[in-house]
Design a protein around this motif. Structure first.
Motif, short mmCIF file in Angstrom:
data_model
loop_
_atom_site.label_atom_id
_atom_site.label_comp_id
_atom_site.label_asym_id
_atom_site.label_seq_id
_atom_site.Cartn_x
_atom_site.Cartn_y
_atom_site.Cartn_z
N GLN A 158 0.88 -1.19 -0.07
CA GLN A 158 -0.02 0.01 -0.09
C GLN A 158 0.86 1.31 0.01
N PHE A 181 1.93 1.82 -3.34
CA PHE A 181 0.92 2.44 -4.13
C PHE A 181 0.91 4.02 -3.78
N SER A 204 1.29 -2.34 -7.75
CA SER A 204 1.11 -2.33 -6.06
C SER A 204 -0.24 -2.62 -5.92
N LEU A 205 -1.39 -2.48 -6.69
CA LEU A 205 -2.72 -2.81 -6.56
C LEU A 205 -2.84 -4.40 -6.52
N THR A 244 -1.29 -6.22 -4.62
CA THR A 244 -1.09 -6.53 -3.09
C THR A 244 -2.37 -6.32 -2.15
N LEU A 245 -3.59 -5.63 -2.95
CA LEU A 245 -4.52 -4.92 -2.15
C LEU A 245 -5.12 -6.11 -1.34
N TRP A 280 -4.43 -4.61 2.91
CA TRP A 280 -4.56 -3.14 2.68
C TRP A 280 -5.48 -2.64 4.05
#
Length: 307
Positions: free
Chosen positions: A35, A38, A199-200, A202-203, A207
């Motif tokens: 996060q 991001f 990076s999204l 890893t949501l 997060w």
């Protein structure tokens, strides 16, 4: 060329990158690394676009010839960023900075492996010296692996940062390839775009909705990171890389100061000794690269038009 201006811009960039790292570290207790990546990447994009607009490079600066080259540079660079951010949450800021210095040393090795660059005994010796410094910094952490929870977490953090340095070095290899065909502005912009999108992924892994303070830290980290990238890029317009490269190591002074004042971190004597060895190795490599560059320039000047 105006070397003093280039040096000044490099020092500003180095300072901003350390401030960015401190902001990421301040938010790391509640915000996971993915996060943080991001925020760092997404909020850098408007800064970079504004810079391109001011320079009148919106139409030319974003053209690409090697889409996959940008993707792989982004993938490796995003991985490096995530690992470094994870390490920031587990280790003191000066220690993360010191271990990060391993990246330029590894670039020498990877350049020989993947770019067929000739690396002599002199530079290999400098790399070996730097890796000894890395071991000096790492040893206290690795010997506590399996000990108390805090010490084990710090050992894991040290490994993560070192892996981040490996990925950062690989990213530099991709950049060396990209600069042969791509605009610097495009490399900077598409890295931020790629790392934002990656990076999204890893949501699903935890997060959170950050608090007001953490949100401010993260947004500032992105804006400052974008600004730092601009200052860094601009520095190379006013001075040769060999002139301004040694000023990377000023980041250790800033990291020690910020770590002590903000995070109450006091570097150990062993960490400082290891960092000094890594810095010395890096400077030796920079000096040698400059000598080789001058020799290449002379040899080109002496050649006849036929070669």
């Amino acid at each position: 060329m105006t070397p003093l201006k280039g040096i000044a811009l490099k020092l500003v960039a180095v300072t901003l990158f350390i401030v960015m790292s401190a902001l990421i570290k301040a938010a790391s207790d509640t915000v996971p690394p993915g996060q943080a990546v991001f925020f760092r990447s997404f909020f850098a994009i408007p800064v970079i676009l504004a810079w391109l607009a001011l320079r009148g490079e919106m139409s030319t600066g974003l053209r690409v010839k090697s889409r996959m080259g940008h993707f792989w540079r982004g993938f490796v660079g995003t991985t490096a960023m995530g690992l470094m951010f994870a390490g920031l949450g587990l280790l003191p800021l000066p220690e993360v900075t010191a271990l990060g210095y391993a990246a330029p040393l590894l670039v020498v090795v990877f350049a020989a492996m993947f770019l067929d660059e000739k690396v002599g005994v002199f530079r290999l010796g400098a790399v070996a010296l730097g890796l000894v410094g890395v071991l000096v910094v790492l040893t206290p952490r690795l010997t506590t692996l399996g000990g108390p929870t805090v010490e084990t977490a710090q050992a894991v953090g040290a490994v993560l940062v070192l892996l981040g340095a490996v990925c950062a070095a690989l990213a530099q290899i991709y950049i060396r390839k990209l600069v042969q065909t791509e605009q610097t502005s495009a490399i900077v912009f598409y890295f931020s775009l790629t790392s934002t999108l990656l990076s999204l992924l890893t949501l699903p892994f935890g997060w959170v909705i950050p608090g007001g303070t953490e949100t401010v830290y993260l947004v500032l980290a992105g804006l400052i990171g974008g600004l730092a990238q601009i200052f860094l890029t601009s520095a190379y317009r006013f001075a040769d890389a060999s002139v301004i490269a040694p000023f990377d190591y000023a980041s250790m002074l800033f990291a020690i100061a910020i770590g002590y004042v903000i995070f109450d971190e006091v570097p150990t004597a062993q960490m400082l000794i290891g960092a000094a060895l890594i810095v010395l190795a890096g400077i030796i490599i920079i000096v040698r690269e400059r000598q080789l560059g001058l020799q290449r320039g002379k040899s080109k000047a002496l050649k006849t038009p036929q070669g």
